[in-house]
Design a protein around this motif. Structure first.
Motif, PDB file in Angstrom:
ATOM      1  N   TRP A 104      -6.430  -4.658  -0.719  1.00  0.00           N
ATOM      2  CA  TRP A 104      -5.324  -5.440  -1.270  1.00  0.00           C
ATOM      3  C   TRP A 104      -3.956  -4.910  -0.842  1.00  0.00           C
ATOM      4  N   LYS A 105      -3.907  -3.600  -0.610  1.00  0.00           N
ATOM      5  CA  LYS A 105      -2.678  -2.965  -0.135  1.00  0.00           C
ATOM      6  C   LYS A 105      -1.484  -3.231  -1.049  1.00  0.00           C
ATOM      7  N   VAL A 106      -1.625  -2.813  -2.276  1.00  0.00           N
ATOM      8  CA  VAL A 106      -0.481  -2.810  -3.197  1.00  0.00           C
ATOM      9  C   VAL A 106      -0.267  -1.366  -3.646  1.00  0.00           C
ATOM     10  N   ALA A 152       5.715  12.869  -2.423  1.00  0.00           N
ATOM     11  CA  ALA A 152       4.434  13.266  -3.022  1.00  0.00           C
ATOM     12  C   ALA A 152       3.467  12.094  -2.979  1.00  0.00           C
ATOM     13  N   ASP A 153       2.450  12.230  -2.145  1.00  0.00           N
ATOM     14  CA  ASP A 153       1.428  11.192  -2.002  1.00  0.00           C
ATOM     15  C   ASP A 153       0.312  11.519  -2.999  1.00  0.00           C
ATOM     16  N   GLU A 154       0.294  10.763  -4.100  1.00  0.00           N
ATOM     17  CA  GLU A 154      -0.633  11.064  -5.192  1.00  0.00           C
ATOM     18  C   GLU A 154      -1.636   9.921  -5.393  1.00  0.00           C
ATOM     19  N   VAL A 155      -2.053   9.305  -4.288  1.00  0.00           N
ATOM     20  CA  VAL A 155      -2.916   8.114  -4.402  1.00  0.00           C
ATOM     21  C   VAL A 155      -4.258   8.398  -5.081  1.00  0.00           C
ATOM     22  N   TYR A 156      -4.698   9.660  -5.037  1.00  0.00           N
ATOM     23  CA  TYR A 156      -5.989   9.979  -5.683  1.00  0.00           C
ATOM     24  C   TYR A 156      -5.788  10.583  -7.074  1.00  0.00           C
ATOM     25  N   GLU A 157      -4.684  10.234  -7.731  1.00  0.00           N
ATOM     26  CA  GLU A 157      -4.323  10.870  -9.006  1.00  0.00           C
ATOM     27  C   GLU A 157      -5.389  10.700 -10.088  1.00  0.00           C
ATOM     28  N   SER A 169       1.882   6.130  -5.153  1.00  0.00           N
ATOM     29  CA  SER A 169       0.481   5.920  -5.493  1.00  0.00           C
ATOM     30  C   SER A 169       0.067   4.516  -5.063  1.00  0.00           C
ATOM     31  N   SER A 170      -1.187   4.163  -5.356  1.00  0.00           N
ATOM     32  CA  SER A 170      -1.725   2.914  -4.818  1.00  0.00           C
ATOM     33  C   SER A 170      -2.777   2.301  -5.730  1.00  0.00           C
ATOM     34  N   ALA A 171      -2.663   0.998  -5.965  1.00  0.00           N
ATOM     35  CA  ALA A 171      -3.698   0.290  -6.726  1.00  0.00           C
ATOM     36  C   ALA A 171      -5.004   0.255  -5.961  1.00  0.00           C
ATOM     37  N   GLY A 172      -4.924   0.320  -4.622  1.00  0.00           N
ATOM     38  CA  GLY A 172      -6.128   0.281  -3.799  1.00  0.00           C
ATOM     39  C   GLY A 172      -7.138   1.333  -4.229  1.00  0.00           C
ATOM     40  N   LYS A 173      -6.645   2.541  -4.510  1.00  0.00           N
ATOM     41  CA  LYS A 173      -7.545   3.627  -4.906  1.00  0.00           C
ATOM     42  C   LYS A 173      -7.926   3.498  -6.380  1.00  0.00           C
ATOM     43  N   THR A 174      -6.927   3.375  -7.242  1.00  0.00           N
ATOM     44  CA  THR A 174      -7.198   3.429  -8.681  1.00  0.00           C
ATOM     45  C   THR A 174      -8.125   2.300  -9.126  1.00  0.00           C
ATOM     46  N   HIS A 201      -6.063  16.057  -2.268  1.00  0.00           N
ATOM     47  CA  HIS A 201      -5.834  16.041  -0.821  1.00  0.00           C
ATOM     48  C   HIS A 201      -6.975  15.424  -0.015  1.00  0.00           C
ATOM     49  N   ASN A 202      -6.592  14.440   0.793  1.00  0.00           N
ATOM     50  CA  ASN A 202      -7.473  13.854   1.792  1.00  0.00           C
ATOM     51  C   ASN A 202      -7.223  14.578   3.119  1.00  0.00           C
ATOM     52  N   PRO A 203      -8.189  15.159   3.796  1.00  0.00           N
ATOM     53  CA  PRO A 203      -9.626  15.010   3.582  1.00  0.00           C
ATOM     54  C   PRO A 203     -10.325  16.118   2.777  1.00  0.00           C
ATOM     55  N   GLY A 232       0.830  -1.207   0.000  1.00  0.00           N
ATOM     56  CA  GLY A 232       0.000   0.000   0.000  1.00  0.00           C
ATOM     57  C   GLY A 232       0.860   1.251   0.000  1.00  0.00           C
ATOM     58  N   ALA A 233       0.184   2.380  -0.226  1.00  0.00           N
ATOM     59  CA  ALA A 233       0.881   3.667  -0.145  1.00  0.00           C
ATOM     60  C   ALA A 233       1.359   3.908   1.280  1.00  0.00           C
ATOM     61  N   THR A 234       0.645   3.357   2.240  1.00  0.00           N
ATOM     62  CA  THR A 234       1.005   3.568   3.646  1.00  0.00           C
ATOM     63  C   THR A 234       2.434   3.116   3.917  1.00  0.00           C
ATOM     64  N   GLU A 235       2.803   1.934   3.375  1.00  0.00           N
ATOM     65  CA  GLU A 235       4.167   1.472   3.617  1.00  0.00           C
ATOM     66  C   GLU A 235       5.187   2.306   2.846  1.00  0.00           C
TER      67      GLU A 235
HETATM   68  N1  PMP Z   1      -2.507   8.473   1.492  1.00  0.00           N
HETATM   69  C1  PMP Z   1      -3.738   8.993   1.515  1.00  0.00           C
HETATM   70  C2  PMP Z   1      -3.910  10.457   1.358  1.00  0.00           C
HETATM   71  C3  PMP Z   1      -4.842   8.158   1.689  1.00  0.00           C
HETATM   72  O1  PMP Z   1      -6.066   8.684   1.759  1.00  0.00           O
HETATM   73  C4  PMP Z   1      -4.638   6.777   1.784  1.00  0.00           C
HETATM   74  C5  PMP Z   1      -5.843   5.870   1.852  1.00  0.00           C
HETATM   75  N2  PMP Z   1      -6.133   5.374   3.055  1.00  0.00           N
HETATM   76  C6  PMP Z   1      -3.336   6.288   1.798  1.00  0.00           C
HETATM   77  C7  PMP Z   1      -2.302   7.160   1.632  1.00  0.00           C
HETATM   78  C8  PMP Z   1      -3.035   4.837   2.009  1.00  0.00           C
HETATM   79  O2  PMP Z   1      -3.158   4.069   0.897  1.00  0.00           O
HETATM   80  P1  PMP Z   1      -3.026   2.466   0.967  1.00  0.00           P
HETATM   81  O3  PMP Z   1      -4.350   1.952   1.383  1.00  0.00           O
HETATM   82  O4  PMP Z   1      -2.614   2.085  -0.402  1.00  0.00           O
HETATM   83  O5  PMP Z   1      -1.983   2.166   1.984  1.00  0.00           O
END
Ligand code: PMP
Ligand code: GLN
Length: 385
Positions: free
Chosen positions: A236-238, A194-199, A225-230, A166-168, A87-90
């Motif tokens: 799945w956390k990739v 650069a956290d672009e998971v919502y690209e 970025s993250s497959a979880g969002k796209t 940007h989240n939130p 995931g992007a988290t890691e």
């Molecule tokens: N960054 C942001 C801004 C998010 O909203 C999220 C989603 N929870 C993440 C990172 C983490 O993404 P992932 O679930 O792929 O770890």
């Protein structure tokens, strides 16, 4: 870790489950990703793709990420400089842990995604949070004050952790804002994460500008970025991170001792999914845009102030017009009041006063679920009185 014992997402999802409320708190879609992706993964599991993948990720996925950057942003990325993460988290955690130590500072915007503060604390570095405020430049969308941003930088700044979309808040930082951020990173010699998971979740024709594509920034930027969002598969956390070889090497060193590797059957399937036609990506954004409109209209009708969201799964509201003084307390009561769950923005802030009456709602849900939530929210003013 004492201030970080339990995440607001876990707490609010548990509350929603306990009360049978519609969960507009935690941001996860209630529909699955593309059928071809799901079938690929199932075939991989049955077909024996179940042991440790290579440390940096399988070559096909690293190549697919590089190809994705070329296709959408004209960016040249060497697949050797792509690292697949849990995931992007890691990816965020590995970058911060690799680059920061006590005495260093990390500049980020507040409100921020909750893992940022916890990860910075784990590294021993200090968080310098710059407020995003609504309406500060005469517009109803959230923005930062350039003077406050500059004041957060110093010779101790090691990393600028920027999230767009940007989240939130649903804010999409524009080229001018990102350029200013980049100039400060150069001036203070900081690394940009650069956290672009919502690209791929931008609305009303907005454009995503990856930080690394701005002139002079590629050499100091790690893009995540993250497959979880796209692909609507958040469980799945990739995820992935790419950037210059020296920075990526440090991130890889940290990552290999967090999880080492993960997601063997998912990785080849996600490589295929990244090559889905434009119509997939367009439909994702247009579907979410109409969900945003549906929920935003309902929240407005229920008497809340709604800040326009230009991206992500989320819309931020102000509950002060309902006579509510504390958004967190309101969120604990909301499931009982009307059977809907949301999350308070104050928990995403270093300075909780910043988001005291702000509440975030997720709109990544089926239309019928949103319609039911809207009809429940229509009773809110009566329930509060
Ligand atoms: N960054 C942001 C801004 C998010 O909203 C999220 C989603 N929870 C993440 C990172 C983490 O993404 P992932 O679930 O792929 O770890
Ligand atoms: N990113 C999602 C959100 O902001 C959920 C993250 C989580 O549950 N940790 O709601």
């Amino acid at each position: 870790m004492r201030p970080f014992t339990s995440t607001i997402f876990a707490e609010m999802s548990a509350l929603a489950l306990r009360t049978g409320a519609i969960n507009l708190g935690q941001g996860f879609p209630d529909t699955d990703g593309p059928p071809s992706l799901l079938a690929d993964v199932a075939a991989n599991v049955i077909g024996g793709v179940n042991q440790y993948p290579p440390g940096p990720g399988i070559p096909a996925l690293r190549t697919a990420v590089a190809e994705h950057q070329r296709r959408f942003y004209g960016q040249e990325v060497d697949p050797e400089r792509v690292l697949i993460t849990t995931g992007a988290t890691e990816a965020i955690a590995s970058a911060i842990l690799a680059l920061c130590e006590p005495g260093d500072e990390v500049v980020t915007f507040q409100p921020y995604y909750d893992s940022y503060a916890a990860t910075i604390a784990l590294s021993g570095a200090t968080l310098r949070a710059v407020p995003l405020r609504p309406g500060s430049s005469g517009s109803p969308t959230f923005a930062f004050d350039p003077a406050e941003l500059r004041a957060a930088f110093s010779e101790r700044t090691r990393v600028v952790l920027v999230n767009t979309p940007h989240n939130p808040t649903g804010t999409v930082l524009d080229r001018e804002q990102l350029t200013l951020l980049g100039q400060l990173a150069v001036e203070f010699d900081a690394v940009i994460v650069a956290d672009e998971v919502y690209e791929h979740m931008l609305y009303d024709g907005r454009e995503h500008v990856p930080m690394a594509t701005l002139p002079g920034l590629a050499d100091r930027t790690l893009t995540i970025s993250s497959a979880g969002k796209t692909f609507s598969v958040t469980g799945w956390k990739v995820g992935w991170v790419h950037g210059p070889v020296d920075l990526l090497g440090s991130v890889r060193a940290a990552k290999q001792f967090l999880t080492y590797v993960s997601g063997a059957p998912f990785q080849p399937a996600i490589a295929n999914a990244l090559a889905l036609p434009d119509s997939f990506y367009d439909d994702l954004a247009s579907g979410l845009q109409s969900k945003r409109d549906l929920l935003s209209a309902g929240l407005r009708a229920a008497g809340l102030t709604v800040y326009p969201s230009s991206g992500t799964y989320f819309v931020v509201t102000d509950v002060a017009p309902l006579g509510v003084a504390d958004g967190a307390e309101f969120c604990w009561r909301l499931p009982d009041l009307v059977g809907v769950a949301a999350v308070p923005v104050s928990v995403f802030c270093a300075d909780p006063d910043l988001g005291r009456t702000l509440v975030r709602f997720a709109f990544c849900k089926k239309d019928e679920v949103l319609t039911e939530a809207v009809s429940r929210l229509a009773n809110l003013q009566k329930a509060l009185s």
